[in-house]
Design an enzyme around this catalytic site. Structure first.
Site, PDB file in Angstrom:
ATOM      1  N   GLU A 209      -7.633  -0.123   3.057  1.00  0.00           N
ATOM      2  CA  GLU A 209      -7.000  -1.189   3.858  1.00  0.00           C
ATOM      3  C   GLU A 209      -5.496  -0.976   4.009  1.00  0.00           C
ATOM      4  O   GLU A 209      -4.713  -1.930   3.947  1.00  0.00           O
ATOM      5  CB  GLU A 209      -7.335  -2.571   3.305  1.00  0.00           C
ATOM      6  CG  GLU A 209      -8.756  -2.965   3.666  1.00  0.00           C
ATOM      7  CD  GLU A 209      -9.155  -4.332   3.203  1.00  0.00           C
ATOM      8  OE1 GLU A 209      -8.382  -5.265   3.420  1.00  0.00           O
ATOM      9  OE2 GLU A 209     -10.252  -4.442   2.628  1.00  0.00           O
TER      10      GLU A 209
ATOM     11  N   LEU B 119     -13.828   0.889  10.752  1.00  0.00           N
ATOM     12  CA  LEU B 119     -12.597   1.239  11.467  1.00  0.00           C
ATOM     13  C   LEU B 119     -12.278   2.728  11.301  1.00  0.00           C
ATOM     14  O   LEU B 119     -12.047   3.443  12.264  1.00  0.00           O
ATOM     15  CB  LEU B 119     -11.446   0.368  10.923  1.00  0.00           C
ATOM     16  CG  LEU B 119     -10.043   0.593  11.480  1.00  0.00           C
ATOM     17  CD1 LEU B 119      -9.980   0.192  12.959  1.00  0.00           C
ATOM     18  CD2 LEU B 119      -9.004  -0.231  10.695  1.00  0.00           C
TER      19      LEU B 119
ATOM     20  N   GLN C 223       7.030  -2.132 -32.029  1.00  0.00           N
ATOM     21  CA  GLN C 223       7.836  -2.594 -30.889  1.00  0.00           C
ATOM     22  C   GLN C 223       7.492  -1.853 -29.594  1.00  0.00           C
ATOM     23  O   GLN C 223       7.610  -2.422 -28.505  1.00  0.00           O
ATOM     24  CB  GLN C 223       9.315  -2.448 -31.209  1.00  0.00           C
ATOM     25  CG  GLN C 223       9.778  -3.521 -32.202  1.00  0.00           C
ATOM     26  CD  GLN C 223      11.268  -3.559 -32.367  1.00  0.00           C
ATOM     27  OE1 GLN C 223      11.964  -2.628 -32.017  1.00  0.00           O
ATOM     28  NE2 GLN C 223      11.768  -4.639 -32.926  1.00  0.00           N
TER      29      GLN C 223
HETATM   30  N1  COS Z   1      -1.563  -8.780  14.034  1.00  0.00           N
HETATM   31  C1  COS Z   1      -1.817  -8.796  15.368  1.00  0.00           C
HETATM   32  N2  COS Z   1      -1.485  -7.762  16.188  1.00  0.00           N
HETATM   33  C2  COS Z   1      -0.905  -6.691  15.628  1.00  0.00           C
HETATM   34  C3  COS Z   1      -0.602  -6.594  14.259  1.00  0.00           C
HETATM   35  C4  COS Z   1      -0.960  -7.706  13.446  1.00  0.00           C
HETATM   36  N3  COS Z   1      -0.719  -7.697  12.154  1.00  0.00           N
HETATM   37  N4  COS Z   1      -0.032  -5.410  13.994  1.00  0.00           N
HETATM   38  C5  COS Z   1       0.065  -4.768  15.164  1.00  0.00           C
HETATM   39  N5  COS Z   1      -0.468  -5.541  16.145  1.00  0.00           N
HETATM   40  C6  COS Z   1      -0.527  -5.221  17.574  1.00  0.00           C
HETATM   41  C7  COS Z   1       0.869  -4.885  18.065  1.00  0.00           C
HETATM   42  O1  COS Z   1       1.570  -6.051  18.461  1.00  0.00           O
HETATM   43  C8  COS Z   1       0.574  -3.965  19.224  1.00  0.00           C
HETATM   44  O2  COS Z   1       0.247  -4.736  20.374  1.00  0.00           O
HETATM   45  P1  COS Z   1       1.105  -4.563  21.744  1.00  0.00           P
HETATM   46  O3  COS Z   1       0.930  -3.114  22.105  1.00  0.00           O
HETATM   47  O4  COS Z   1       0.461  -5.514  22.681  1.00  0.00           O
HETATM   48  O5  COS Z   1       2.514  -4.917  21.364  1.00  0.00           O
HETATM   49  C9  COS Z   1      -0.697  -3.247  18.812  1.00  0.00           C
HETATM   50  O6  COS Z   1      -1.298  -4.039  17.791  1.00  0.00           O
HETATM   51  C10 COS Z   1      -0.408  -1.866  18.289  1.00  0.00           C
HETATM   52  O7  COS Z   1       0.518  -1.978  17.198  1.00  0.00           O
HETATM   53  P2  COS Z   1       1.406  -0.753  16.702  1.00  0.00           P
HETATM   54  O8  COS Z   1       2.140  -0.184  17.889  1.00  0.00           O
HETATM   55  O9  COS Z   1       2.165  -1.208  15.513  1.00  0.00           O
HETATM   56  O10 COS Z   1       0.259   0.312  16.311  1.00  0.00           O
HETATM   57  P3  COS Z   1       0.361   1.601  15.485  1.00  0.00           P
HETATM   58  O11 COS Z   1      -0.752   2.498  15.891  1.00  0.00           O
HETATM   59  O12 COS Z   1       1.729   2.175  15.508  1.00  0.00           O
HETATM   60  O13 COS Z   1       0.020   1.006  14.030  1.00  0.00           O
HETATM   61  C11 COS Z   1      -0.029   1.032  11.636  1.00  0.00           C
HETATM   62  C12 COS Z   1       0.518   1.594  12.939  1.00  0.00           C
HETATM   63  C13 COS Z   1       0.316   2.060  10.574  1.00  0.00           C
HETATM   64  C14 COS Z   1       0.616  -0.304  11.320  1.00  0.00           C
HETATM   65  C15 COS Z   1      -1.551   0.798  11.754  1.00  0.00           C
HETATM   66  O14 COS Z   1      -2.162   1.942  12.271  1.00  0.00           O
HETATM   67  C16 COS Z   1      -2.182   0.492  10.420  1.00  0.00           C
HETATM   68  O15 COS Z   1      -2.135  -0.627   9.917  1.00  0.00           O
HETATM   69  N6  COS Z   1      -2.834   1.491   9.846  1.00  0.00           N
HETATM   70  C17 COS Z   1      -3.578   1.375   8.636  1.00  0.00           C
HETATM   71  C18 COS Z   1      -4.958   1.078   9.025  1.00  0.00           C
HETATM   72  C19 COS Z   1      -5.775   0.810   7.842  1.00  0.00           C
HETATM   73  O16 COS Z   1      -5.541  -0.146   7.135  1.00  0.00           O
HETATM   74  N7  COS Z   1      -6.749   1.711   7.677  1.00  0.00           N
HETATM   75  C20 COS Z   1      -7.632   1.596   6.615  1.00  0.00           C
HETATM   76  C21 COS Z   1      -8.796   0.824   7.046  1.00  0.00           C
HETATM   77  S1  COS Z   1      -9.797   0.585   5.675  1.00  0.00           S
HETATM   78  S2  COS Z   1     -10.562  -1.076   6.026  1.00  0.00           S
END
Ligand code: COS
Length: 398
Positions: free
Chosen positions: A370, A132, A285
């Protein structure tokens, strides 16, 4: 593991206690013999093969494809990671990455993809990866720039690079998230399974980190992949990634818990045996205060981890808030617990080869990968505000 009393909490069923008990006995007897810190790739290959042969990897795929249960049993995944992390960070890593790499296929793959990839992952015959992150798209995962463009009716060509990819260099296949352009941002991303030997996929760089595990940058140059390898619909890749992380974030928290439990057990052993000022360290302690804080942090983390896992297992479609809270709290708490254990060990705590020194290196990345702690805070706050909007809208409609 010394204290198994948490397994009597109401989150668990008999099958969980049996699984955790058997895995704990197996890991204690088998895992140390598989680890060679001078050959991390070889150790991981052995760990995956042995975990597979012994049947433990069945927890990461569904029953129809050689797994234990119909879907994910998140409590089982968490118990597995907690237990394996207690005995070895690398054993936990090998288990977890089979799960994360297979997760998108389980959640959104076609029957054909499931049949091709999942049984071998469960048997430990194939190593899985999840690709990712990019150089400029880590926390902001939707900012990715690796692309897949159509190549005839049946293929796409992938170009770009993915970095910080666990199992990079030893995986047999990766689920790769790429921009396919159906819409801007998160709605224009799709996921594909890419076999590691596909022409155009190269390991650009191996990455060395404080607690070594296989990690690499992958480069894609006109890498031709069948459209049939797409996991989920066109433009649905980001949702597939987030849904996968919803399951696996609780398990990162569980791994942190396992590392913290080991630190507490090591610290207890040290506190009750080390002589100081005419008594044991544990008679002081200040040591008792540290031990009490450590145990309380561990229980609080465990409650959040198994609340999230239980909630998902009860059929909740999303456990975004619960999983984010568990991951944030458990990884931060484990860092504090392990730091206290190092302090109790004194100079020995930073000596190479001493378990708490290893734990101190192992825990650090869990607060980042993650979804870093800061991302979990964003996720939790967003969920809270969504709830607030909903209740304001509800009141307005009354
Ligand atoms: N399950 C299913 N769908 C999800 C979801 C979940 N848990 N979380 C978000 N979505 C969906 C949303 O519903 C949205 O869909 P719609 O546009 O149809 O409504 C879409 O995904 C985009 O979501 P959002 O607008 O929240 O996206 P962002 O880019 O703002 O996301 C965060 C922000 C920070 C939450 C996200 O980028 C994230 O989790 N980042 C960290 C990633 C990560 O873990 N990186 C390390 C990888 S190492 S393995």
């Amino acid at each position: 593991m010394a204290d198994l009393s948490f397994q009597r909490w109401p989150f668990f069923e008999a099958k969980h206690r049996t699984f955790a008990g058997e895995l704990n006995r197996w890991a204690e007897a088998v895992v140390p013999g598989l680890i060679d810190h001078h050959d991390v790739d070889g150790s991981c290959r052995k760990l995956v093969a042995t975990l597979g042969k012994a049947g433990w990897l069945r927890a990461v795929v569904p029953a129809n494809y050689g797994g234990l249960y119909d879907g994910f049993d998140v409590r089982t995944l968490c118990l597995a990671r907690e237990t394996l992390a207690y005995w070895s960070g690398l054993a936990d890593f090998s288990f977890a990455m089979q799960g994360l790499g297979a997760g998108p296929i389980t959640i959104a793959g076609t029957d054909e993809l499931k049949a091709r990839y999942l049984p071998r992952v469960a048997k430990g015959e194939a190593i899985a990866g999840f690709a990712l992150s990019e150089q400029d798209a880590g926390s902001d995962a939707a900012a990715m720039s690796t692309t897949a463009t159509p190549d005839g009716a049946d293929y796409v060509r992938i170009n770009g690079a993915k970095t910080w990819i666990s199992n990079g260099g030893i995986a047999d296949h990766y689920v790769v998230f790429v921009r396919t352009g159906e819409a801007p941002g998160a709605r224009g991303i799709s996921a594909f399974v890419v076999d590691a030997d596909t022409p155009g996929l190269k390991i650009a760089e191996r990455i060395e980190v404080v607690a070594p595990h296989p990690l690499a940058t992958l480069k894609f140059e006109d890498c031709r992949v069948p459209l049939a390898n797409r996991v989920g619909g066109a433009g649905e890749g980001f949702k597939v990634a987030m849904a996968t992380l919803d399951v696996f974030r609780s398990t990162v928290a569980a791994a942190a818990l396992g590392l913290a439990r080991r630190a507490l057990d090591e610290a207890l052993e040290r506190a009750t045996s080390r002589q100081m000022f005419g008594a044991t360290l544990g008679d002081l302690q200040l040591t008792q205060a540290a031990l009490a804080d450590m145990a309380t942090d561990i229980d609080a983390a465990a409650l959040l981890v198994y609340r999230a896992a239980w909630t998902k297992d009860q059929g909740a479609p999303r456990v975004t808030r619960e999983a984010a809270m568990a991951k944030m709290f458990a990884t931060e708490a484990a860092q504090t617990v392990i730091d206290k254990a190092v302090q109790i060990f004194g100079g020995m705590g930073v000596r190479k080869g001493v378990k708490v020194e290893e734990l101190y290196r192992e825990i650090r990345a869990l607060r980042i990968y993650e979804g870093a702690t800061e991302v979990q805070k964003i996720v939790i706050a967003r969920e809270l505000m969504k709830g607030a909007h909903a209740s304001v809208a509800g009141r307005a409609a009354e």
